[in-house]
Scaffold this active site. Structure first.
Site, mmCIF file in Angstrom:
data_model
loop_
_atom_site.group_PDB
_atom_site.id
_atom_site.type_symbol
_atom_site.label_atom_id
_atom_site.label_comp_id
_atom_site.label_asym_id
_atom_site.label_seq_id
_atom_site.Cartn_x
_atom_site.Cartn_y
_atom_site.Cartn_z
ATOM 1 N N LEU A 1 2.021 8.755 1.786
ATOM 2 C CA LEU A 1 2.937 8.023 0.765
ATOM 3 C C LEU A 1 2.484 8.211 -0.369
ATOM 4 C CD1 LEU A 1 0.602 5.221 2.693
ATOM 5 C CD2 LEU A 1 2.862 5.844 3.061
ATOM 6 N N ASP A 2 3.339 7.957 -1.180
ATOM 7 C CA ASP A 2 4.018 8.637 -2.642
ATOM 8 C C ASP A 2 2.539 7.709 -3.523
ATOM 9 O OD1 ASP A 2 6.384 10.314 -1.798
ATOM 10 O OD2 ASP A 2 7.524 8.196 -2.759
ATOM 11 N N PHE A 3 2.403 8.498 -4.480
ATOM 12 C CA PHE A 3 1.627 8.006 -5.743
ATOM 13 C C PHE A 3 1.189 6.197 -5.764
ATOM 14 C CE2 PHE A 3 0.343 7.301 -10.414
ATOM 15 C CZ PHE A 3 -0.633 7.218 -10.393
#
Length: 294
Positions: free
Chosen positions: A66-68
């Protein structure tokens, strides 16, 4: 969700083989930087020190990314066999994912399939970004497909926005962010794909709502509670409901049930891949050991 801290880790599913957590926004999954202490990796080590595997670099085998800036359901395998099983389901595109998002503007079509191919942006100063095929300096674009379903219309800080359910049928880097931007409705708070203009919201409004891995011995289906409700963020004011999240999810499951049948021309099919090459097997072994970024 409360503010992120090492102690504040929300667990949605826990068994002998897997943990699914509700990842906070603006928190990295892991980091090689010694000074970056607030990561999911460190949260897991604090909460479950007995489950950390010393033979892996990060201590835990993350099944996906998952992206930051993205919150929501994140699956962690607790042993090598469980990681291998999950790897094969992700590889064969048998995993169902659905995301909630607030996007800028009023999305006119109640449902659409976005099919822009996505590649690496090689423009100087933008190499951390992805781009759609046809964009200048877009390198090696690959077929990508996202289904967008409208849930509600409303405003955020007085500006028109639409709440949507996004179902990625492929898994390209930044796919949902790029596709939403490409159709003229960037995600609220997406600093990167607004070129630094959308910086007033406290977070990017993208949340991994559903994660479904149909493992034979332990099927996983987890929902991470919806954070985009007025009780959580009073700046979001819904005005008109098109369909409920539950109704949209029924459509997701119906689409998922059709995945084993042939699709019309141009659709991305979920079929069993050919036998793995030596290179693919080697990459799988690396992934099992320490979570590959690929």
């Amino acid at each position: 969700m409360e503010a992120a801290s090492l102690e504040n880790l929300r667990v949605l599913h826990h068994s002998a083989d897997y943990i699914v957590v509700n990842k906070h926004w603006d928190v990295r999954i892991d980091s090689k930087m010694w000074y970056e202490k607030l990561t999911v990796q460190h949260q897991l080590k604090r909460r479950f020190p007995e489950l950390a595997d010393p033979v892996t670099y990060y201590g835990f085998r993350f099944c996906h990314q998952l992206d930051f800036s993205t919150s929501g359901a994140l699956c962690v395998a607790l042993n090598k066999a469980a990681a291998g099983n999950a790897y094969r389901f992700f590889k064969e595109r048998l995993v169902t994912k659905a995301y909630l998002a607030l996007v800028r503007g009023t999305v006119e079509e109640k449902e659409m399939t976005v099919e822009f191919a996505i590649g690496k942006n090689t423009t100087e100063g933008k190499t951390h970004m992805m781009c759609i095929e046809g964009t200048e300096a877009c390198e090696n674009p690959k077929p990508s497909q996202t289904v967008l379903r409208v849930l509600e219309y409303g405003t955020y800080e007085g500006e028109p926005v639409t709440k949507v359910l996004l179902q990625p049928l492929t898994g390209r880097t930044h796919q949902l962010r790029v596709h939403c931007s490409a159709v003229g409705h960037p995600i609220v708070g997406d600093f990167t794909y607004s070129l630094g203009k959308d910086n007033s919201p406290y977070r990017m409004m993208l949340h991994a709502y559903l994660l479904r891995i149909p493992l034979p011995k332990e099927p996983i289906q987890v929902i991470a509670p919806d954070p985009f409700i007025p009780d959580t963020d009073a700046k979001w004011e819904p005005q008109r409901t098109v369909q409920t999240v539950e109704g949209a999810m029924e459509a997701v499951f119906e689409e998922d049930a059709k995945d084993q049948t042939p699709k019309e021309s141009g659709r991305v099919e979920r079929q069993v891949s050919p036998e793995e090459t030596e290179e693919q097997r080697a990459r799988c072994q690396q992934w099992l050991c320490e979570w590959s970024l690929d």
